[in-house]
Design a protein around this motif. Structure first.
Motif, mmCIF file in Angstrom:
data_model
loop_
_atom_site.group_PDB
_atom_site.id
_atom_site.type_symbol
_atom_site.label_atom_id
_atom_site.label_comp_id
_atom_site.label_asym_id
_atom_site.label_seq_id
_atom_site.Cartn_x
_atom_site.Cartn_y
_atom_site.Cartn_z
ATOM 1 N N MET A 237 -7.810 -0.069 12.592
ATOM 2 C CA MET A 237 -6.616 0.691 11.795
ATOM 3 C C MET A 237 -6.449 0.111 10.505
ATOM 4 N N LYS A 238 -6.960 0.245 9.724
ATOM 5 C CA LYS A 238 -6.291 -0.840 8.549
ATOM 6 C C LYS A 238 -5.351 0.169 7.176
ATOM 7 N N ILE A 239 -4.789 -0.899 6.515
ATOM 8 C CA ILE A 239 -3.914 -0.501 5.432
ATOM 9 C C ILE A 239 -4.006 -0.968 4.489
ATOM 10 N N GLU A 240 -4.161 0.161 3.373
ATOM 11 C CA GLU A 240 -5.160 -1.206 1.836
ATOM 12 C C GLU A 240 -3.743 -0.514 1.941
ATOM 13 N N ILE A 241 -3.321 -1.875 0.804
ATOM 14 C CA ILE A 241 -2.201 -2.643 0.162
ATOM 15 C C ILE A 241 -2.275 -2.086 -1.750
ATOM 16 N N GLU B 196 7.837 -2.935 0.439
ATOM 17 C CA GLU B 196 8.824 -2.915 0.670
ATOM 18 C C GLU B 196 8.591 -4.820 -0.174
ATOM 19 N N TYR B 197 9.923 -5.040 -1.318
ATOM 20 C CA TYR B 197 9.880 -5.745 -2.223
ATOM 21 C C TYR B 197 8.962 -6.346 -2.253
ATOM 22 N N ASP B 198 8.059 -7.574 -1.553
ATOM 23 C CA ASP B 198 7.114 -8.599 -1.800
ATOM 24 C C ASP B 198 6.195 -8.820 -0.029
ATOM 25 N N HIS B 199 6.599 -7.665 0.853
ATOM 26 C CA HIS B 199 6.107 -6.939 1.987
ATOM 27 C C HIS B 199 5.484 -5.841 2.269
ATOM 28 N N VAL B 200 4.743 -5.386 3.445
ATOM 29 C CA VAL B 200 4.628 -4.114 3.954
ATOM 30 C C VAL B 200 5.096 -3.913 5.044
ATOM 31 N N ARG B 201 6.211 -3.216 4.910
ATOM 32 C CA ARG B 201 6.562 -2.447 6.774
ATOM 33 C C ARG B 201 6.535 -1.391 7.196
ATOM 34 N N ALA B 202 5.011 -2.097 8.965
ATOM 35 C CA ALA B 202 5.125 -1.010 9.354
ATOM 36 C C ALA B 202 5.345 -0.780 10.874
ATOM 37 N N ASP C 9 -7.212 -7.360 0.452
ATOM 38 C CA ASP C 9 -6.660 -5.921 -0.106
ATOM 39 C C ASP C 9 -6.426 -4.797 1.368
ATOM 40 N N GLU C 10 -6.753 -5.670 2.577
ATOM 41 C CA GLU C 10 -5.997 -4.624 3.499
ATOM 42 C C GLU C 10 -5.137 -5.325 4.777
ATOM 43 N N ILE C 11 -4.818 -4.938 5.310
ATOM 44 C CA ILE C 11 -4.507 -5.349 6.434
ATOM 45 C C ILE C 11 -5.606 -4.910 8.101
ATOM 46 N N ASP C 12 -5.585 -4.983 8.694
ATOM 47 C CA ASP C 12 -6.259 -4.567 9.585
ATOM 48 C C ASP C 12 -5.140 -5.248 11.690
ATOM 49 N N VAL C 13 -4.319 -3.459 11.543
ATOM 50 C CA VAL C 13 -3.049 -3.288 12.422
ATOM 51 C C VAL C 13 -3.781 -3.229 13.720
ATOM 52 N N ASP C 14 -4.907 -3.626 14.296
ATOM 53 C CA ASP C 14 -5.686 -3.218 15.919
ATOM 54 C C ASP C 14 -5.145 -4.344 16.602
ATOM 55 N N PRO C 15 -4.706 -5.543 15.818
ATOM 56 C CA PRO C 15 -4.481 -6.868 17.065
ATOM 57 C C PRO C 15 -2.908 -6.621 17.358
ATOM 58 N N GLU C 16 -2.123 -6.018 16.702
ATOM 59 C CA GLU C 16 -1.182 -6.262 16.553
ATOM 60 C C GLU C 16 -0.427 -4.205 17.905
#
Length: 178
Positions: free
Chosen positions: A1-5, A51-57, A115-122
């Motif tokens: 699962m990837k979050i595109e910034i 949010e401001y300077d970060h992504v809240r997942a 430019d994307e976050i891989d959420v799979d490890p979390e």
């Protein structure tokens, strides 16, 4: 699962996936180590907002495992469900050389680059955290008889387990003078 910034900066992203445990290397290692056997896919739902300077997942993971009771060695199924929140901040390339104490917020933080976050490890981490370290089929599990190995949950075996513990028998010879 990837979050595109770029997408999450514009609006909230709602993502979901259902993957077998074999998709996550950390969970495969748990199975190889004999800690558990995954009996259901890992289902994950994640909502990501900027949010401001970060992504809240914020999300939820669910699965199921088959465990072996650490007292009576009976196999049983155990459902897994966990809600989580992770703050992703962009990696600045700085590393810590010394030990520092982390705040509560830093404990639920991760970094990303690109430019994307891989959420799979979390997701795998959340599942792994829910698997009990010392699994018990029930809190009242009586375990196995140390003499004959019978399952004491099924009933008494008839062995005399009230005798002297050989390991402590030497203490019986000690005389304390008053």
């Amino acid at each position: 699962m990837k979050i595109e910034i770029d997408k999450v900066k514009k609006k909230q992203l709602d993502l979901s996936e259902s993957e077998p445990a074999s998709h996550f290397p950390a969970l495969v290692e748990m199975e190889k180590a004999g800690e558990c056997v995954f009996t259901a896919p890992v289902n994950a739902q994640v909502s990501a907002i900027w949010e401001y300077d970060h992504v809240r997942a914020m999300g939820k993971v669910e699965s199921a495992v088959r465990l072996t009771c650490s007292r009576c060695l009976t196999e049983y199924d155990y459902p897994i469900s966990s809600d989580f929140t992770i703050f992703y901040t962009e990696s600045k390339g700085e590393e810590l050389d010394e030990e520092v104490e982390l705040s509560d917020e830093e404990l639920i933080s991760a970094t990303y680059s690109g430019d994307e976050i891989d959420v799979d490890p979390e997701i795998a981490e959340q599942v792994a955290l829910e698997v009990p370290y010392k699994p018990l089929c029930s809190e009242s599990c009586r375990g196995l008889c140390p003499e004959c190995g019978a399952d004491l949950n099924a009933g008494e075996c008839g062995c005399d387990r009230g005798g002297i513990n050989v390991k402590m028998a030497a203490l019986k010879k000690i005389k304390i003078e008053k």
